[in-house]
Design a protein around this motif. Structure first.
Motif, PDB file in Angstrom:
ATOM      1  N   ILE A 211       0.855  -1.184   0.000  1.00 43.61           N
ATOM      2  CA  ILE A 211       0.000   0.000   0.000  1.00 43.61           C
ATOM      3  C   ILE A 211       0.893   1.236   0.000  1.00 43.61           C
ATOM      4  CG2 ILE A 211      -0.160   0.056   2.526  1.00 43.61           C
ATOM      5  CD1 ILE A 211      -3.044   1.082   2.214  1.00 43.61           C
ATOM      6  N   ARG A 212       0.419   2.286  -0.661  1.00 44.10           N
ATOM      7  CA  ARG A 212       1.147   3.557  -0.707  1.00 44.10           C
ATOM      8  C   ARG A 212       0.214   4.654  -0.224  1.00 44.10           C
ATOM      9  NH1 ARG A 212       2.970   3.212  -5.526  1.00 44.10           N
ATOM     10  NH2 ARG A 212       5.137   2.735  -5.025  1.00 44.10           N
ATOM     11  N   ASP A 213       0.771   5.636   0.463  1.00 41.41           N
ATOM     12  CA  ASP A 213      -0.047   6.643   1.135  1.00 41.41           C
ATOM     13  C   ASP A 213      -0.487   7.790   0.235  1.00 41.41           C
ATOM     14  OD1 ASP A 213      -1.207   8.164   3.279  1.00 41.41           O
ATOM     15  OD2 ASP A 213       0.594   9.374   3.278  1.00 41.41           O
ATOM     16  N   ASP A 214       0.348   8.209  -0.718  1.00 40.68           N
ATOM     17  CA  ASP A 214       0.031   9.345  -1.587  1.00 40.68           C
ATOM     18  C   ASP A 214      -0.208  10.633  -0.805  1.00 40.68           C
ATOM     19  OD1 ASP A 214       0.285   7.801  -3.885  1.00 40.68           O
ATOM     20  OD2 ASP A 214      -1.812   7.179  -3.822  1.00 40.68           O
ATOM     21  N   HIS A 215       0.568  10.830   0.264  1.00 37.12           N
ATOM     22  CA  HIS A 215       0.622  12.092   1.002  1.00 37.12           C
ATOM     23  C   HIS A 215      -0.673  12.455   1.725  1.00 37.12           C
ATOM     24  CE1 HIS A 215       3.656  12.299  -2.242  1.00 37.12           C
ATOM     25  NE2 HIS A 215       4.415  12.744  -1.262  1.00 37.12           N
ATOM     26  N   VAL A 216      -1.476  11.475   2.032  1.00 42.46           N
ATOM     27  CA  VAL A 216      -2.687  11.746   2.802  1.00 42.46           C
ATOM     28  C   VAL A 216      -2.383  11.730   4.296  1.00 42.46           C
ATOM     29  CG1 VAL A 216      -5.018  10.949   3.341  1.00 42.46           C
ATOM     30  CG2 VAL A 216      -4.151  10.782   0.998  1.00 42.46           C
ATOM     31  N   LEU A 217      -1.533  10.801   4.710  1.00 44.06           N
ATOM     32  CA  LEU A 217      -1.220  10.619   6.127  1.00 44.06           C
ATOM     33  C   LEU A 217       0.282  10.810   6.351  1.00 44.06           C
ATOM     34  CD1 LEU A 217      -3.398   7.435   6.759  1.00 44.06           C
ATOM     35  CD2 LEU A 217      -3.995   9.798   7.304  1.00 44.06           C
ATOM     36  N   GLY A 218       0.723  12.043   6.434  1.00 42.97           N
ATOM     37  CA  GLY A 218       2.115  12.336   6.728  1.00 42.97           C
ATOM     38  C   GLY A 218       3.051  12.044   5.571  1.00 42.97           C
ATOM     39  N   ASN A 219       4.363  12.002   5.882  1.00 40.88           N
ATOM     40  CA  ASN A 219       5.357  11.768   4.831  1.00 40.88           C
ATOM     41  C   ASN A 219       6.145  10.476   5.023  1.00 40.88           C
ATOM     42  OD1 ASN A 219       7.272  12.308   6.838  1.00 40.88           O
ATOM     43  ND2 ASN A 219       7.545  14.438   6.212  1.00 40.88           N
ATOM     44  N   MET A 220       5.783   9.691   6.035  1.00 37.22           N
ATOM     45  CA  MET A 220       6.439   8.409   6.281  1.00 37.22           C
ATOM     46  C   MET A 220       5.567   7.611   7.230  1.00 37.22           C
ATOM     47  SD  MET A 220       8.994   6.247   6.071  1.00 37.22           S
ATOM     48  CE  MET A 220       9.727   4.893   7.008  1.00 37.22           C
ATOM     49  N   TRP A 221       5.470   6.301   6.990  1.00 38.83           N
ATOM     50  CA  TRP A 221       4.780   5.411   7.928  1.00 38.83           C
ATOM     51  C   TRP A 221       5.810   4.588   8.672  1.00 38.83           C
ATOM     52  CZ3 TRP A 221       0.420   3.140   4.318  1.00 38.83           C
ATOM     53  CH2 TRP A 221      -0.548   4.129   4.108  1.00 38.83           C
ATOM     54  N   GLU A 222       5.561   4.350   9.962  1.00 36.92           N
ATOM     55  CA  GLU A 222       6.496   3.600  10.790  1.00 36.92           C
ATOM     56  C   GLU A 222       5.768   2.499  11.554  1.00 36.92           C
ATOM     57  OE1 GLU A 222       9.888   6.636  12.227  1.00 36.92           O
ATOM     58  OE2 GLU A 222       7.935   7.026  13.137  1.00 36.92           O
TER      59      GLU A 222
END
Length: 247
Positions: A211-222
C-alpha cells in the motif's frame, strides 16, 4: 558476547539498584534504567510474554538504541532481563532500531530489526542507512546472524528510500514460508509498506508494494502491525509528520 553488550548489561545492573521500586509505575512497564521508547518484539514465547523496547541505558534522553527486555506471566508484573541487543556491529553501529519477533519451528525465537548507520552522502549531508537484520535466541540471550544484513537498499523497489526503510513486521504463513512488511518512504516523500517473502527466514525477495499513502497521512509510515481479523487483514501504522487538516 560483544564488549559493547557486556558493558550495557553491567551498567544497567549497577544503576537499577539506585532506583526505588516505589518510584516506578504500578501498572506500566518502565525502562530498567535510562530511556525507553517504542515497544518491540511483543510476543508469547516459552510460557512468558516478552516485551522488548527501544532503549538507551546510559541517559534519560534518546541515544544509540539498544533493545531492552522484560518478561511477564500476566502483563502486569514484569521481570527485567539483561539488555538483549546493543549497537555493536558495522551494520547497526549507530542503533538497533525497531522490529519484531517470531517463534521458529525449531523452538528458537527470531528477531528481525533495523540497523542504523550514519553516513555523509554525495551532497555532504548526514543520512542514516537503514537495513533489516536478524538475531536468534532462547528468550534470554540473542546472537546476531553472521550474514546480516538480510534486506538492504538493493532490495528496494524503484523509488524506495534507503534512508527511511525500517521497522520490519515478520510472520510465518501456514505453509511455513515467511513474510515481512517493512515501512518505507517513496521518492515523493510519501509513506509505503513493502512486502517481502522468504522460504527460510534468512533469504528474502521483494514481492510488491502492499500500500502507498500518496501524502494523505504524513510523509512516512512507521512501526507497522499486520494481522487477520474477522476474515480481513488489518494494517496499523504510525504516521510521521502528519499535520491537522486546515493548518
Amino acid at each position: 558476547m560483544s564488549q559493547v553488550l557486556r558493558d550495557a548489561r553491567r551498567y544497567e545492573e549497577e544503576k537499577e539498584r539506585l532506583i526505588d521500586v516505589k518510584d516506578r509505575p504500578a501498572f506500566h512497564l518502565s525502562a530498567r534504567v535510562g530511556w525507553m521508547n517504542d515497544p518491540n518484539g511483543f510476543s508469547y514465547y516459552d510460557g512468558q510474554y516478552h516485551m522488548f523496547y527501544q532503549y538507551h541505558p546510559y541517559d534519560s534522553h534518546w541515544g544509540p538504541m539498544h533493545w531492552g527486555h522484560a518478561v511477564s506471566e500476566d502483563l502486569i508484573h514484569w521481570t527485567y532481563l539483561p539488555v538483549a541487543m546493543a549497537p555493536d556491529r558495522p551494520y547497526d553501529r549507530d542503533g538497533c532500531y525497531s522490529g519484531n519477533a517470531v517463534t521458529l519451528p525449531d523452538g528458537r525465537q527470531m528477531i528481525m530489526y533495523t540497523g542504523r548507520v550514519l553516513i555523509i552522502d554525495e551532497n555532504g549531508e548526514e543520512q542514516e542507512v537503514q537495513t533489516q537484520n536478524l538475531a536468534f535466541g532462547d528468550g534470554d540471550n540473542y546472537v546476531k546472524y553472521a550474514k546480516n544484513p538480510v534486506i538492504t537498499g538493493k532490495d528496494l523497489p524503484e523509488g524506495g528510500n534507503p534512508y527511511a526503510f525500517r521497522d520490519p513486521k515478520p510472520w510465518i504463513e501456514e505453509d511455513g514460508t515467511f513474510r515481512v512488511l517493512v515501512a518505507n518512504q517513496d521518492r515523493d516523500h510519501g509513506g509505503q509498506m513493502l512486502l517481502y517473502r522468504s522460504e527460510d527466514g534468512v533469504h528474502w525477495s521483494f514481492v510488491r508494494t502492499l500500500i502507498r499513502d500518496d501524502h494523505v497521512l504524513g510523509n512516512m509510515w512507521e512501526c507497522p502491525d499486520f494481522f487477520p481479523l474477522d476474515g480481513q487483514f488489518v494494517l496499523l501504522a504510525s504516521a510521521q509528520d502528519m499535520l491537522p487538516k486546515g493548518l
